[in-house]
Design a protein around this motif. Structure first.
Motif, short mmCIF file in Angstrom:
data_model
loop_
_atom_site.label_atom_id
_atom_site.label_comp_id
_atom_site.label_asym_id
_atom_site.label_seq_id
_atom_site.Cartn_x
_atom_site.Cartn_y
_atom_site.Cartn_z
N LYS A 44 0.84 -1.21 0.00
CA LYS A 44 0.00 0.00 0.00
C LYS A 44 0.87 1.25 0.00
O LYS A 44 0.65 2.18 -0.79
CB LYS A 44 -0.91 -0.02 1.23
CG LYS A 44 -1.87 1.11 1.32
CD LYS A 44 -2.76 0.91 2.54
CE LYS A 44 -3.24 2.22 3.09
NZ LYS A 44 -3.98 2.07 4.33
N ASN A 45 1.89 1.26 0.86
CA ASN A 45 2.79 2.41 0.93
C ASN A 45 3.59 2.57 -0.35
O ASN A 45 3.84 3.69 -0.80
CB ASN A 45 3.72 2.31 2.13
CG ASN A 45 2.99 2.46 3.45
OD1 ASN A 45 1.88 3.01 3.49
ND2 ASN A 45 3.59 1.98 4.51
N LYS A 46 3.99 1.47 -0.94
CA LYS A 46 4.73 1.51 -2.21
C LYS A 46 3.86 2.11 -3.31
O LYS A 46 4.31 2.92 -4.10
CB LYS A 46 5.21 0.11 -2.59
CG LYS A 46 6.05 0.06 -3.83
CD LYS A 46 6.49 -1.36 -4.14
CE LYS A 46 7.30 -1.39 -5.41
NZ LYS A 46 7.66 -2.73 -5.82
N ASN A 47 2.60 1.69 -3.35
CA ASN A 47 1.66 2.22 -4.36
C ASN A 47 1.43 3.71 -4.17
O ASN A 47 1.33 4.46 -5.14
CB ASN A 47 0.35 1.46 -4.34
CG ASN A 47 0.49 0.05 -4.87
OD1 ASN A 47 1.40 -0.24 -5.65
ND2 ASN A 47 -0.40 -0.83 -4.47
N LYS A 48 1.35 4.16 -2.92
CA LYS A 48 1.18 5.59 -2.63
C LYS A 48 2.39 6.37 -3.14
O LYS A 48 2.25 7.43 -3.74
CB LYS A 48 1.01 5.84 -1.14
CG LYS A 48 -0.36 5.56 -0.61
CD LYS A 48 -0.42 5.88 0.87
CE LYS A 48 -1.74 5.50 1.47
NZ LYS A 48 -1.78 5.75 2.92
N GLN A 49 3.58 5.84 -2.90
CA GLN A 49 4.80 6.52 -3.37
C GLN A 49 4.86 6.57 -4.88
O GLN A 49 5.27 7.56 -5.46
CB GLN A 49 6.04 5.80 -2.83
CG GLN A 49 6.29 6.07 -1.35
CD GLN A 49 7.51 5.31 -0.85
OE1 GLN A 49 7.94 4.32 -1.43
NE2 GLN A 49 8.06 5.78 0.26
N ASN A 50 4.43 5.50 -5.52
CA ASN A 50 4.46 5.46 -6.99
C ASN A 50 3.49 6.47 -7.58
O ASN A 50 3.76 7.05 -8.63
CB ASN A 50 4.14 4.07 -7.51
CG ASN A 50 5.27 3.09 -7.27
OD1 ASN A 50 6.40 3.49 -7.03
ND2 ASN A 50 4.97 1.81 -7.31
N ARG A 51 2.37 6.73 -6.92
CA ARG A 51 1.38 7.70 -7.41
C ARG A 51 1.90 9.13 -7.27
O ARG A 51 1.56 9.98 -8.04
CB ARG A 51 0.06 7.55 -6.65
CG ARG A 51 -0.74 6.39 -7.14
CD ARG A 51 -2.12 6.37 -6.51
NE ARG A 51 -2.42 4.97 -6.18
CZ ARG A 51 -2.84 4.54 -5.01
NH1 ARG A 51 -3.05 5.37 -4.03
NH2 ARG A 51 -3.06 3.27 -4.82
N LYS A 52 2.73 9.36 -6.27
CA LYS A 52 3.27 10.71 -6.03
C LYS A 52 4.31 11.09 -7.07
O LYS A 52 4.54 12.24 -7.33
CB LYS A 52 3.88 10.81 -4.63
CG LYS A 52 2.85 10.82 -3.54
CD LYS A 52 3.53 10.91 -2.19
CE LYS A 52 2.50 10.86 -1.07
NZ LYS A 52 3.13 10.89 0.25
#
Length: 122
Positions: free
Chosen positions: A113-121
């Motif tokens: 989940k955190n990795k996906n958030k970083q990728n969206r940023k």
């Protein structure tokens, strides 16, 4: 996460202690070796995950921990069926393995989940 290092270490040792008391036979010896291998792999791979080179590597190593913990539960459930006098000890190990499994699965989900958030940023 020091607590999880300690817990995975104790889990392996407690599985080993269970195995010491299991009567020797050709059939049970094969199961004993399997349980010792996968239960000790839980802690070894958790430790390796703490030295992961990337988020993907961390998740990969935690997935191994997940698999080895689940395999440990499998062998413990088999022992539970055939070793009546040790049922309480085995049930305690299964409970601990299920708790470790829940923690690892939650860690994998959170990391993804955190990795996906970083990728969206980005």
């Amino acid at each position: 996460m020091q607590n999880l290092k300690i817990r995975t270490n104790r889990f392996a040792i407690n599985c080993w202690k269970l195995c010491i008391g299991i009567p020797r036979s050709r059939e049970l010896d094969a199961w004993v070796r399997q349980l010792i291998r996968c239960s000790s792999s839980v802690g070894a791979n958790y430790r390796a995950s703490q030295r992961a080179k990337s988020t993907a590597d961390f998740i990969y190593k935690l997935k191994i921990v997940e698999e080895e913990t689940d395999e440990s539960i499998y062998w413990l459930e088999l022992f539970q069926e055939v070793l009546d006098p040790r049922k309480k000890q085995i049930q305690t190990l299964i409970k601990e393995a299920n708790e470790l499994l829940a923690i690892v699965v939650a860690s994998i989900k959170t990391t993804r989940k955190n990795k996906n958030k970083q990728n969206r940023k980005i």
